[in-house]
Design a protein around this motif. Structure first.
Motif, PDB file in Angstrom:
ATOM      1  N   GLU A 131     118.503  50.108  23.147  1.00 15.90           N
ATOM      2  CA  GLU A 131     117.719  49.057  23.791  1.00 15.90           C
ATOM      3  C   GLU A 131     116.334  48.867  23.185  1.00 15.90           C
ATOM      4  N   TRP A 132     115.883  49.797  22.342  1.00 11.09           N
ATOM      5  CA  TRP A 132     114.500  49.732  21.883  1.00 11.09           C
ATOM      6  C   TRP A 132     114.176  48.434  21.155  1.00 11.09           C
ATOM      7  N   SER A 133     115.007  47.994  20.241  1.00  8.89           N
ATOM      8  CA  SER A 133     114.672  46.788  19.474  1.00  8.89           C
ATOM      9  C   SER A 133     114.544  45.575  20.396  1.00  8.89           C
ATOM     10  N   THR A 134     115.385  45.494  21.424  1.00  8.19           N
ATOM     11  CA  THR A 134     115.273  44.401  22.394  1.00  8.19           C
ATOM     12  C   THR A 134     113.965  44.519  23.165  1.00  8.19           C
ATOM     13  N   CYS A 135     113.633  45.713  23.603  1.00  5.66           N
ATOM     14  CA  CYS A 135     112.383  45.910  24.341  1.00  5.66           C
ATOM     15  C   CYS A 135     111.182  45.569  23.461  1.00  5.66           C
ATOM     16  N   GLN A 136     111.224  45.969  22.215  1.00  4.21           N
ATOM     17  CA  GLN A 136     110.114  45.659  21.318  1.00  4.21           C
ATOM     18  C   GLN A 136     109.941  44.146  21.195  1.00  4.21           C
ATOM     19  N   ARG A 137     111.050  43.425  21.048  1.00  5.64           N
ATOM     20  CA  ARG A 137     110.975  41.963  20.960  1.00  5.64           C
ATOM     21  C   ARG A 137     110.421  41.360  22.246  1.00  5.64           C
ATOM     22  N   VAL A 138     110.868  41.859  23.394  1.00  6.16           N
ATOM     23  CA  VAL A 138     110.377  41.352  24.686  1.00  6.16           C
ATOM     24  C   VAL A 138     108.877  41.603  24.806  1.00  6.16           C
ATOM     25  N   LEU A 139     108.440  42.801  24.451  1.00  2.00           N
ATOM     26  CA  LEU A 139     107.014  43.124  24.536  1.00  2.00           C
ATOM     27  C   LEU A 139     106.186  42.227  23.628  1.00  2.00           C
ATOM     28  N   GLU A 140     106.665  42.001  22.410  1.00  2.37           N
ATOM     29  CA  GLU A 140     105.925  41.145  21.479  1.00  2.37           C
ATOM     30  C   GLU A 140     105.954  39.676  21.904  1.00  2.37           C
ATOM     31  N   SER A 141     107.121  39.163  22.271  1.00  6.80           N
ATOM     32  CA  SER A 141     107.235  37.737  22.603  1.00  6.80           C
ATOM     33  C   SER A 141     106.489  37.378  23.883  1.00  6.80           C
ATOM     34  N   SER A 142     106.293  38.340  24.758  1.00  9.03           N
ATOM     35  CA  SER A 142     105.564  38.088  25.995  1.00  9.03           C
ATOM     36  C   SER A 142     104.071  38.354  25.846  1.00  9.03           C
ATOM     37  N   ALA A 143     103.641  38.729  24.655  1.00  5.96           N
ATOM     38  CA  ALA A 143     102.234  39.042  24.360  1.00  5.96           C
ATOM     39  C   ALA A 143     101.762  40.311  25.059  1.00  5.96           C
ATOM     40  N   ALA A 144     102.690  41.199  25.407  1.00  3.44           N
ATOM     41  CA  ALA A 144     102.324  42.489  25.996  1.00  3.44           C
ATOM     42  C   ALA A 144     102.092  43.539  24.912  1.00  3.44           C
ATOM     43  N   ALA A 145     102.522  43.243  23.687  1.00  3.64           N
ATOM     44  CA  ALA A 145     102.316  44.156  22.562  1.00  3.64           C
ATOM     45  C   ALA A 145     102.096  43.332  21.299  1.00  3.64           C
ATOM     46  N   THR A 146     101.461  43.965  20.335  1.00  5.74           N
ATOM     47  CA  THR A 146     101.146  43.290  19.080  1.00  5.74           C
ATOM     48  C   THR A 146     100.997  44.339  17.982  1.00  5.74           C
ATOM     49  N   TRP A 147     100.625  43.887  16.803  1.00  8.40           N
ATOM     50  CA  TRP A 147     100.344  44.770  15.672  1.00  8.40           C
ATOM     51  C   TRP A 147      98.836  44.783  15.459  1.00  8.40           C
ATOM     52  N   ASN A 148      98.257  45.980  15.352  1.00  3.52           N
ATOM     53  CA  ASN A 148      96.815  46.061  15.152  1.00  3.52           C
ATOM     54  C   ASN A 148      96.469  45.901  13.666  1.00  3.52           C
ATOM     55  N   ALA A 149      95.204  46.021  13.326  1.00  3.92           N
ATOM     56  CA  ALA A 149      94.744  45.832  11.946  1.00  3.92           C
ATOM     57  C   ALA A 149      95.356  46.842  10.986  1.00  3.92           C
ATOM     58  N   GLN A 150      95.749  47.998  11.489  1.00  2.00           N
ATOM     59  CA  GLN A 150      96.388  49.037  10.661  1.00  2.00           C
ATOM     60  C   GLN A 150      97.906  48.867  10.613  1.00  2.00           C
ATOM     61  N   GLN A 151      98.396  47.734  11.116  1.00  2.00           N
ATOM     62  CA  GLN A 151      99.829  47.432  11.184  1.00  2.00           C
ATOM     63  C   GLN A 151     100.599  48.474  12.004  1.00  2.00           C
ATOM     64  N   ARG A 152     100.025  48.804  13.143  1.00  2.00           N
ATOM     65  CA  ARG A 152     100.662  49.703  14.103  1.00  2.00           C
ATOM     66  C   ARG A 152     100.914  48.939  15.394  1.00  2.00           C
ATOM     67  N   PHE A 153     101.993  49.279  16.051  1.00  2.00           N
ATOM     68  CA  PHE A 153     102.431  48.625  17.276  1.00  2.00           C
ATOM     69  C   PHE A 153     101.621  49.163  18.457  1.00  2.00           C
ATOM     70  N   VAL A 154     100.912  48.273  19.167  1.00  2.00           N
ATOM     71  CA  VAL A 154     100.074  48.663  20.307  1.00  2.00           C
ATOM     72  C   VAL A 154     100.255  47.668  21.442  1.00  2.00           C
TER      73      VAL A 154
END
Length: 100
Positions: free
Chosen positions: A56-79
């Motif tokens: 389920e992780w890849s789906t959750c990652q997409r949901v978090l990103e598409s909903s603006a609950a997560a993003t990539w920081n300047a160091q290209q890390r998922f936060v």
């Protein structure tokens, strides 16, 4: 903020993904601060490990990103973004992942 009928489903999905993420992080030896402190985050290698641990992780990652609950920081890390942190703190308590 009280969810409207339109946002209720998305918030439930976000909360499920945040809960799943917290459990996966714990199993991998991470703490919640890994994703709640904007200059930290998960690198792509750590995300591949999470993906290997859970179908389920890849789906959750997409949901978090598409909903603006997560993003990539300047160091290209998922936060988590402010929205993601707010929901996480609402679910687990502010002290569960103290950003101060």
């Amino acid at each position: 903020m009280t969810p409207t009928p339109d946002t209720f489903g998305m918030q439930r999905s976000l909360r499920q993904c945040l809960s799943h993420m917290a459990a996966l992080l714990y199993r991998q030896g991470h703490v919640l601060e890994t994703v709640t402190i904007p200059h930290r985050g998960l690198d792509r290698s750590a995300l591949r490990v999470l993906d290997g641990e859970s179908r389920e992780w890849s789906t959750c990652q997409r949901v978090l990103e598409s909903s603006a609950a997560a993003t990539w920081n300047a160091q290209q890390r998922f936060v988590l973004t402010g929205l993601g942190r707010e929901l996480l703190f609402d679910m687990f308590g502010e002290g569960a992942a103290d950003c101060a």
